[in-house]
Design a protein around this motif. Structure first.
Motif, PDB file in Angstrom:
ATOM      1  N   TYR A   1       2.324   5.782 -21.136  1.00 48.35           N
ATOM      2  CA  TYR A   1       2.637   4.352 -21.025  1.00 48.35           C
ATOM      3  C   TYR A   1       4.039   4.191 -20.430  1.00 48.35           C
ATOM      4  CZ  TYR A   1      -1.166   3.530 -24.417  1.00 48.35           C
ATOM      5  OH  TYR A   1      -2.371   3.486 -25.072  1.00 48.35           O
ATOM      6  N   ASN A   2       4.153   3.287 -19.445  1.00 50.47           N
ATOM      7  CA  ASN A   2       5.467   2.901 -18.933  1.00 50.47           C
ATOM      8  C   ASN A   2       5.941   1.746 -19.817  1.00 50.47           C
ATOM      9  OD1 ASN A   2       7.621   1.790 -17.613  1.00 50.47           O
ATOM     10  ND2 ASN A   2       6.670   1.799 -15.588  1.00 50.47           N
ATOM     11  N   LEU A   3       6.890   2.023 -20.710  1.00 50.72           N
ATOM     12  CA  LEU A   3       7.197   1.048 -21.767  1.00 50.72           C
ATOM     13  C   LEU A   3       7.826  -0.236 -21.242  1.00 50.72           C
ATOM     14  CD1 LEU A   3       8.193   3.225 -24.842  1.00 50.72           C
ATOM     15  CD2 LEU A   3       5.966   2.606 -23.946  1.00 50.72           C
ATOM     16  N   SER A   4       8.470  -0.183 -20.073  1.00 54.97           N
ATOM     17  CA  SER A   4       9.059  -1.412 -19.521  1.00 54.97           C
ATOM     18  C   SER A   4       7.960  -2.371 -19.090  1.00 54.97           C
ATOM     19  CB  SER A   4       9.943  -1.095 -18.322  1.00 54.97           C
ATOM     20  OG  SER A   4      10.904  -0.153 -18.704  1.00 54.97           O
ATOM     21  N   LYS A   5       6.774  -1.812 -18.824  1.00 51.08           N
ATOM     22  CA  LYS A   5       5.679  -2.675 -18.324  1.00 51.08           C
ATOM     23  C   LYS A   5       4.548  -2.822 -19.331  1.00 51.08           C
ATOM     24  CE  LYS A   5       6.486  -1.883 -13.471  1.00 51.08           C
ATOM     25  NZ  LYS A   5       6.109  -1.134 -12.284  1.00 51.08           N
ATOM     26  N   LEU A   6       4.809  -2.420 -20.567  1.00 58.29           N
ATOM     27  CA  LEU A   6       3.744  -2.428 -21.574  1.00 58.29           C
ATOM     28  C   LEU A   6       3.366  -3.863 -21.946  1.00 58.29           C
ATOM     29  CD1 LEU A   6       2.040  -0.525 -23.357  1.00 58.29           C
ATOM     30  CD2 LEU A   6       3.862  -0.615 -25.052  1.00 58.29           C
ATOM     31  N   LYS A   7       2.100  -4.203 -21.726  1.00 57.27           N
ATOM     32  CA  LYS A   7       1.627  -5.559 -22.077  1.00 57.27           C
ATOM     33  C   LYS A   7       1.516  -5.682 -23.598  1.00 57.27           C
ATOM     34  CE  LYS A   7       0.270  -7.207 -17.877  1.00 57.27           C
ATOM     35  NZ  LYS A   7      -0.168  -6.128 -16.993  1.00 57.27           N
TER      36      LYS A   7
END
Ligand code: ADP
Length: 243
Positions: free
Chosen positions: A65-71
């Motif tokens: 998961y890319n945490l800056s873009k986590l929905k």
């Protein structure tokens, strides 16, 4: 896999640079100790990994998961990919050992049939099969933490984060706790353990990440004193950090 790329964390309210240009990559299946004095940035690092905070700059990737873009709607699923072990155990006092472990499986909708198999398996792994019916108050600190580890591993997460797991238990039993985490690591989970107990780190060796004033000042393997420890040599950690 865990990766931090050029990460800064600035706490705006206090103006503290808690992490500065941190670059860390931890591959699946690794066991890593994170050490550092109080205020070095260890908790901030863990908060980034569990998505409690976002970096001011840079990027954080955990378990794909890319945490800056986590929905928002994906956050629960992401959190379930991490097992947490806490310094203060965080067991539910009114529940038995079995129920404490079963609880995390129930909230993820696992079937009773699965729970009846999985809970004894993980309790056996932490050598507490005979205490399944006890309540936390009837256990020693070391035993409580073994329940904490069983609970963290029950859902078979890819990553286990242990935040000072030996901080509240008899120092003699700390070694057992790390040995259990190493056993769990052999079952496939990546383990990140934050500790300030240098004796433990020296004994087990392995990959050590040392934070100082928000920066990584050491990230390498050290040999351990235990007969089963790693044999890659790096004296720098001892020489420079005086550990
Ligand atoms: P450690 O876990 O290694 O003791 P922390 O990550 O808790 O270090 O803290 C790193 C620095 O950030 C410290 O100077 C601390 O005072 C500061 N800090 C931590 N949390 C906050 C916060 N919520 N707001 C402002 N400053 C913080």
């Amino acid at each position: 896999m865990v990766e931090l790329k050029n990460v800064d964390v600035l706490y705006k309210e206090s103006g503290v640079d808690a992490l500065r240009d941190v670059n860390i990559r931890i591959n699946d299946g690794e066991f890593v100790f994170i050490v550092g004095d109080s205020g070095a940035g260890k908790s901030t690092l863990l908060k980034l990994l569990t998505n409690e905070i976002l970096p001011t700059k840079g990027r954080v990737f955990v378990n794909g998961y890319n945490l800056s873009k986590l929905k928002k709607k994906k956050i629960p699923k992401f959190r379930r990919s991490i097992g947490m072990v806490f310094q203060d155990f965080r067991l539910i006092p009114g529940m038995t050992v079995f129920e404490n472990v079963a609880f995390v499986l129930r909230v993820t909708d696992k079937s009773n049939r699965f729970i009846r198999k999985r809970v004894p398996y993980v309790l056996n792994l932490v050598k507490l099969a005979d205490r399944a019916k006890s309540h936390p108050s009837q256990l020693s600190g070391g035993e409580r933490q073994r329940v904490g580890i069983a609970r963290a591993f029950a859902t078979d997460p890819g990553l286990i984060i242990a935040d000072e797991p030996t901080g509240n238990i008899d120092p003699r039993l700390s070694y057992e706790i790390v040995e259990l985490l190493l056993d769990i690591n052999k079952c496939g989970a990546t383990i990140i353990m934050v500790t300030h107990e240098h004796d433990l780190v020296r004994y087990f060796g392995g990959r050590i990440i040392n934070l100082k004033n928000g920066q990584v000042v050491f990230d390498d393997f050290i040999p351990g004193e235990s007969p089963n420890s790693h044999d890659e040599m790096d004296d720098e950690y001892y020489d420079d950090e005086g550990v």
